[in-house]
Design a protein around this motif. Sequence first.
Motif, mmCIF file in Angstrom:
data_model
loop_
_atom_site.group_PDB
_atom_site.id
_atom_site.type_symbol
_atom_site.label_atom_id
_atom_site.label_comp_id
_atom_site.label_asym_id
_atom_site.label_seq_id
_atom_site.Cartn_x
_atom_site.Cartn_y
_atom_site.Cartn_z
ATOM 1 N N LYS A 163 -2.685 7.474 -3.814
ATOM 2 C CA LYS A 163 -4.300 7.312 -3.773
ATOM 3 C C LYS A 163 -4.924 8.810 -3.747
ATOM 4 O O LYS A 163 -5.880 8.914 -4.255
ATOM 5 C CB LYS A 163 -4.557 6.731 -2.390
ATOM 6 C CG LYS A 163 -4.468 5.258 -2.421
ATOM 7 C CD LYS A 163 -5.327 4.535 -3.176
ATOM 8 C CE LYS A 163 -5.391 2.877 -2.890
ATOM 9 N NZ LYS A 163 -6.423 2.451 -3.585
ATOM 10 N N LYS A 164 -4.309 9.833 -3.075
ATOM 11 C CA LYS A 164 -4.929 10.921 -2.932
ATOM 12 C C LYS A 164 -4.739 11.918 -4.029
ATOM 13 O O LYS A 164 -3.980 12.000 -4.873
ATOM 14 C CB LYS A 164 -4.228 11.858 -1.704
ATOM 15 C CG LYS A 164 -4.247 10.978 -0.371
ATOM 16 C CD LYS A 164 -3.797 11.966 0.719
ATOM 17 C CE LYS A 164 -4.337 11.135 1.976
ATOM 18 N NZ LYS A 164 -3.187 11.090 3.119
ATOM 19 N N LYS A 182 0.814 -1.261 -0.053
ATOM 20 C CA LYS A 182 -0.186 0.009 0.037
ATOM 21 C C LYS A 182 0.848 1.087 0.018
ATOM 22 O O LYS A 182 0.369 2.433 -0.505
ATOM 23 C CB LYS A 182 -0.999 0.029 1.057
ATOM 24 C CG LYS A 182 -2.071 -0.892 1.115
ATOM 25 C CD LYS A 182 -3.091 -0.413 2.010
ATOM 26 C CE LYS A 182 -4.166 -1.803 2.071
ATOM 27 N NZ LYS A 182 -5.188 -1.708 0.862
ATOM 28 N N ARG A 197 1.502 2.786 -3.448
ATOM 29 C CA ARG A 197 0.201 3.471 -4.194
ATOM 30 C C ARG A 197 -0.040 4.915 -3.851
ATOM 31 O O ARG A 197 0.342 5.376 -2.861
ATOM 32 C CB ARG A 197 -0.821 2.669 -3.953
ATOM 33 C CG ARG A 197 -0.677 1.338 -4.216
ATOM 34 C CD ARG A 197 -2.103 0.462 -4.790
ATOM 35 N NE ARG A 197 -1.935 -0.816 -4.660
ATOM 36 C CZ ARG A 197 -2.845 -1.659 -4.621
ATOM 37 N NH1 ARG A 197 -3.834 -1.475 -4.021
ATOM 38 N NH2 ARG A 197 -2.464 -3.016 -4.695
ATOM 39 N N GLY A 236 0.214 5.408 -9.371
ATOM 40 C CA GLY A 236 -0.893 5.672 -9.488
ATOM 41 C C GLY A 236 -1.635 5.323 -10.611
ATOM 42 O O GLY A 236 -1.018 5.435 -11.749
ATOM 43 N N ARG A 249 6.272 4.994 -6.273
ATOM 44 C CA ARG A 249 4.826 4.782 -5.969
ATOM 45 C C ARG A 249 4.119 5.015 -7.475
ATOM 46 O O ARG A 249 4.815 5.549 -8.345
ATOM 47 C CB ARG A 249 4.500 5.925 -5.370
ATOM 48 C CG ARG A 249 5.029 5.886 -3.809
ATOM 49 C CD ARG A 249 4.455 6.760 -2.950
ATOM 50 N NE ARG A 249 4.339 8.172 -3.531
ATOM 51 C CZ ARG A 249 3.400 9.087 -3.056
ATOM 52 N NH1 ARG A 249 2.710 8.920 -1.739
ATOM 53 N NH2 ARG A 249 3.390 10.373 -3.426
#
Length: 112
Positions: free
Chosen positions: A8-9, A3, A6, A44, A42
Amino acid sequence: MKKSQRIKKNKEFQTVFKKGKSFANRQFIVYTYKKEDQQEFRIGLSVSKKVGNAVTRNRIKRYIRQSFLEMNDEIKPDLDYVIIARNQAATLDFHTAKKNLRHVLKIAKVFK
């Protein structure tokens, strides 16, 4: 894929879009943004509803995540990536998707 790998925001996505560089082929658009203090990359993912139904969109996202997992050792760790799947990505099988993703990442010069 952990996690912590990743994005996410929405704010993080917008930072990559505004300050990063973009590279594309027919199936994928890749935005890269360099972060100096980062230990691991990371990613997305963005797959529009225009690409297909939920099953198709989730399959594409699984293919992208698995491709990154397999290329983990080759990819520079100090970058954030945002991958946008185009309509042609819906028809790909895993090996073709990985090959096309590798192609666009090679254009972006993100391999060690």
